[in-house]
Motif scaffolding. Structure first.
Motif, mmCIF file in Angstrom:
data_model
loop_
_atom_site.group_PDB
_atom_site.id
_atom_site.type_symbol
_atom_site.label_atom_id
_atom_site.label_comp_id
_atom_site.label_asym_id
_atom_site.label_seq_id
_atom_site.Cartn_x
_atom_site.Cartn_y
_atom_site.Cartn_z
ATOM 1 N N ALA A 248 0.813 -0.930 -0.021
ATOM 2 C CA ALA A 248 0.337 0.414 0.017
ATOM 3 C C ALA A 248 0.868 0.869 0.053
ATOM 4 O O ALA A 248 2.351 0.991 -0.023
ATOM 5 C CB ALA A 248 -1.035 -0.288 1.307
ATOM 6 N N ALA A 249 0.245 2.265 0.315
ATOM 7 C CA ALA A 249 1.196 3.823 -0.323
ATOM 8 C C ALA A 249 1.992 3.956 0.794
ATOM 9 O O ALA A 249 3.120 4.221 1.191
ATOM 10 C CB ALA A 249 -0.420 4.753 -0.090
ATOM 11 N N SER A 250 1.614 3.127 2.588
ATOM 12 C CA SER A 250 1.864 3.612 3.451
ATOM 13 C C SER A 250 3.320 2.534 3.183
ATOM 14 O O SER A 250 4.509 2.923 3.816
ATOM 15 C CB SER A 250 2.036 3.539 5.227
ATOM 16 N N GLY A 251 3.097 1.470 3.107
ATOM 17 C CA GLY A 251 3.699 0.217 2.671
ATOM 18 C C GLY A 251 5.570 1.441 1.547
ATOM 19 O O GLY A 251 6.557 1.074 1.877
ATOM 20 N N LEU A 252 4.802 1.761 0.365
ATOM 21 C CA LEU A 252 5.969 2.756 -1.070
ATOM 22 C C LEU A 252 6.675 3.357 0.228
ATOM 23 O O LEU A 252 7.977 3.519 -0.231
ATOM 24 C CB LEU A 252 5.110 2.505 -1.906
ATOM 25 N N GLY A 253 6.083 4.352 1.080
ATOM 26 C CA GLY A 253 6.646 5.370 1.260
ATOM 27 C C GLY A 253 7.590 4.952 2.373
ATOM 28 O O GLY A 253 8.699 5.480 2.567
ATOM 29 N N LEU A 254 7.823 3.654 3.116
ATOM 30 C CA LEU A 254 8.606 3.201 4.095
ATOM 31 C C LEU A 254 10.067 2.763 3.351
ATOM 32 O O LEU A 254 11.332 2.831 3.532
ATOM 33 C CB LEU A 254 8.681 1.430 4.658
ATOM 34 N N ILE A 255 10.010 2.186 2.050
ATOM 35 C CA ILE A 255 10.611 2.172 0.892
ATOM 36 C C ILE A 255 11.837 2.478 0.553
ATOM 37 O O ILE A 255 12.654 2.441 0.845
ATOM 38 C CB ILE A 255 10.225 1.445 -0.362
ATOM 39 N N PHE A 256 11.570 3.974 0.698
ATOM 40 C CA PHE A 256 12.304 5.212 0.464
ATOM 41 C C PHE A 256 13.540 5.522 1.793
ATOM 42 O O PHE A 256 14.252 6.056 1.932
ATOM 43 C CB PHE A 256 11.798 6.625 0.091
ATOM 44 N N LEU A 257 13.049 4.611 3.119
ATOM 45 C CA LEU A 257 14.206 4.215 3.901
ATOM 46 C C LEU A 257 15.155 4.161 3.995
ATOM 47 O O LEU A 257 16.277 4.344 3.815
ATOM 48 C CB LEU A 257 13.681 3.929 5.269
ATOM 49 N N THR A 258 15.146 3.523 2.147
ATOM 50 C CA THR A 258 16.798 2.940 1.900
ATOM 51 C C THR A 258 17.564 4.094 1.346
ATOM 52 O O THR A 258 18.599 4.653 1.839
ATOM 53 C CB THR A 258 15.997 1.920 0.791
ATOM 54 N N TYR A 259 17.049 5.386 1.564
ATOM 55 C CA TYR A 259 17.596 6.749 1.262
ATOM 56 C C TYR A 259 18.821 7.151 2.407
ATOM 57 O O TYR A 259 19.780 7.157 2.773
ATOM 58 C CB TYR A 259 16.650 7.327 1.755
ATOM 59 N N LEU A 260 18.439 6.099 3.858
ATOM 60 C CA LEU A 260 19.583 6.201 5.048
ATOM 61 C C LEU A 260 20.574 5.881 4.583
ATOM 62 O O LEU A 260 21.947 6.328 4.928
ATOM 63 C CB LEU A 260 18.496 5.720 6.036
ATOM 64 N N GLY A 261 21.328 5.056 3.562
ATOM 65 C CA GLY A 261 22.373 4.425 2.621
ATOM 66 C C GLY A 261 23.169 5.416 2.127
ATOM 67 O O GLY A 261 23.851 5.709 2.666
ATOM 68 N N GLY A 262 22.153 6.571 1.849
ATOM 69 C CA GLY A 262 22.948 7.994 1.066
ATOM 70 C C GLY A 262 23.141 8.953 1.999
ATOM 71 O O GLY A 262 23.685 9.498 1.431
ATOM 72 N N THR A 263 22.053 9.189 3.245
ATOM 73 C CA THR A 263 22.270 9.903 4.338
ATOM 74 C C THR A 263 24.062 9.862 4.888
ATOM 75 O O THR A 263 24.773 10.433 4.789
ATOM 76 C CB THR A 263 21.743 10.031 4.783
ATOM 77 N N PHE A 264 24.327 8.402 4.718
ATOM 78 C CA PHE A 264 25.662 7.374 5.479
ATOM 79 C C PHE A 264 26.816 8.188 4.390
ATOM 80 O O PHE A 264 27.506 8.840 5.415
ATOM 81 C CB PHE A 264 25.210 6.301 6.251
ATOM 82 N N ALA A 265 26.411 8.061 3.221
ATOM 83 C CA ALA A 265 27.049 8.399 1.572
ATOM 84 C C ALA A 265 27.514 9.736 2.592
ATOM 85 O O ALA A 265 28.752 10.201 2.549
ATOM 86 C CB ALA A 265 27.469 7.669 1.118
ATOM 87 N N SER A 266 26.540 10.832 2.214
ATOM 88 C CA SER A 266 27.123 11.878 2.036
ATOM 89 C C SER A 266 28.051 12.902 3.136
ATOM 90 O O SER A 266 28.835 13.521 3.022
ATOM 91 C CB SER A 266 25.258 12.738 2.331
ATOM 92 N N THR A 267 27.503 12.439 4.745
ATOM 93 C CA THR A 267 28.019 13.051 5.673
ATOM 94 C C THR A 267 29.350 12.688 6.239
ATOM 95 O O THR A 267 30.449 13.001 6.465
ATOM 96 C CB THR A 267 27.328 11.961 7.083
ATOM 97 N N ILE A 268 30.339 11.022 5.195
ATOM 98 C CA ILE A 268 31.507 11.160 5.135
ATOM 99 C C ILE A 268 31.819 11.098 3.994
ATOM 100 O O ILE A 268 33.168 10.709 4.085
ATOM 101 C CB ILE A 268 31.642 8.827 5.515
ATOM 102 N N SER A 269 31.157 11.353 2.481
ATOM 103 C CA SER A 269 31.922 11.797 1.560
ATOM 104 C C SER A 269 33.578 12.787 2.050
ATOM 105 O O SER A 269 34.024 12.560 1.275
ATOM 106 C CB SER A 269 31.014 12.484 1.184
ATOM 107 N N GLY A 270 33.203 13.733 2.770
ATOM 108 C CA GLY A 270 33.967 15.125 2.774
ATOM 109 C C GLY A 270 35.960 14.080 3.064
ATOM 110 O O GLY A 270 36.744 14.103 2.877
ATOM 111 N N ARG A 271 35.940 13.019 4.313
ATOM 112 C CA ARG A 271 36.071 12.339 4.945
ATOM 113 C C ARG A 271 36.511 11.084 3.653
ATOM 114 O O ARG A 271 38.323 10.663 3.678
ATOM 115 C CB ARG A 271 35.999 11.331 6.069
#
Length: 395
Positions: A248-271
């Protein structure tokens, strides 16, 4: 100028991260609603995907306006006012009477959403010392991912309760509240030197950037990678909304929690860039994005989620460093240079549906993977060229 990790740095960085968060919850709130809206308005997958495409395309156009304009009148006012207007557009979307009016409002909203991304990194370039800039850009782009995640999760959850209108109202209210905080937190830059706006000069600056190969490489890298990355998420909603998954729409919304992988990558990219060089890290990001796409070919929902998380890490690693690459190598007119990077970035996003739709119609998700690998092979070659450029600079 503001030094790295000082109280002034934290206040300015948190303000810009909040603004970035608010921009992206508005931009991406319709994405988990696409299967529902497709059925409700009886449009095709490509037709309903225009809700995302028209917003990103008008956002790209706005960058050409706000970037050069900010070099003349300053950056803070543009960010504050456009953010306020974006929240108002979300509230109006809740009451749109038909699909055509939804498209028109998304077109307008995309334009005002371009105000903050067009000038935020240029603002940092004016206000921060160089080490502080690299750290701030990573956090700022990490906030992009959190905004994208939140817009989709909030949109999906609210739609489960009150339909798509409730999703737009929820995001609109969040934006107006956050905008008030943003206005108070953001300091005025003390080092900004305005230049009288001249249309001819603006075109000259843009033409100069487009004649600079080291900038064109970053522009193409960001645009092509984003074309693939963001549109994969649109098509994965169609894949997961039907059997055997039937989310359902709520389940599809939760799929985007995979973006957290990008959040982590962005924060360590400078180092990572300080240790291995920016070009090498961008190359690694493209390879990781290709590998993550391969993982999503599995029918297991767990492995699909894992593959999307890998994709997010690889994409945002490359994107964070491509953004700071522009700030590093642009010779003057940083506002228009940063804006031009985002023009390529969002034009790529708006064209992705047209590139991937034939692959989707021909072979489903397997076709999406092949369409992705074709273009990612191009960006891999671009990073090889950037790496050679770095080595020549060292010598």
């Amino acid at each position: 100028m503001i030094a790295d990790k000082t109280p002034a740095w934290w206040r300015a960085t948190m303000a810009l991260c909040l603004g970035s968060f608010l921009v992206f919850i508005n931009l991406y709130v319709p994405q988990p609603l696409l299967p529902e809206l497709k059925t409700a308005y009886e449009v095709s997958t490509l037709g309903v995907s225009l809700l995302m495409s028209v917003a990103t395309l008008s956002l790209a156009f706005a960058l050409l306006v706000f970037g050069p304009l900010s070099d003349a009148i300053g950056r803070e006012g543009i960010m504050r006012i456009t953010l306020l207007l974006a929240g108002g557009c979300s509230l109006l979307l809740a009451f749109a009477p038909n699909f055509e009016s939804l498209l028109v409002l998304r077109l307008i909203q995309g334009f005002v959403l371009g105000g903050l991304p067009a000038v935020a990194i240029a603002w940092m370039g004016d206000a921060f010392e160089k080490p502080a800039l690299l750290s701030a850009v990573g956090l700022y782009i990490g906030a992009n991912t959190l905004g994208g995640i939140s817009g989709r999760i909030v949109g999906g959850a609210a739609a489960e309760v009150g339909g798509s209108s409730a999703a737009f109202i929820a995001v609109g209210v969040m934006t107006l509240v956050g905008c008030a905080i943003f206005w108070r937190l953001l300091p005025n830059s003390r080092t900004f030197s305005p230049k009288r706006f001249q249309l001819r000069r603006a075109f000259t600056d843009i033409a100069g950037h487009l004649r600079t190969p080291v900038l064109i490489a970053a522009y193409c890298l960001g645009g092509i990678n984003f074309l693939i990355f963001i549109n994969q998420y649109s098509y994965i909603t169609f894949r997961l909304a039907v059997e055997p998954y039937q989310l359902a729409a709520s389940g599809l919304g939760l799929i985007f929690l995979t973006y957290l992988g990008g959040t982590f990558a962005s924060t360590i990219s400078g180092r990572l860039a300080q240790r291995y060089s920016p070009a090498s890290c961008m190359m690694a990001g493209v390879v990781i994005l290709m590998l993550g796409t391969a993982v999503t070919l599995n029918d297991s929902l767990v492995l699909i989620i894992l593959g999307l998380t890998i994709n997010a890490f690889g994409f945002f690693l490359a994107h964070s460093l491509a953004s700071s690459w522009v700030g590093r190598y642009a010779q003057g007119a940083r506002g228009s240079a940063s804006a031009l990077y985002l023009v390529f970035y969002y034009v790529g996003a708006s064209l992705g549906g047209f590139w991937l739709e034939p692959f989707w119609q021909g072979a489903g998700w397997t076709g999406i993977a092949w369409g992705s690998w074709i273009l990612l092979s191009v960006t891999l070659m671009i990073t090889l060229g950037m790496r050679r450029f770095e080595r020549r600079c060292r010598r």
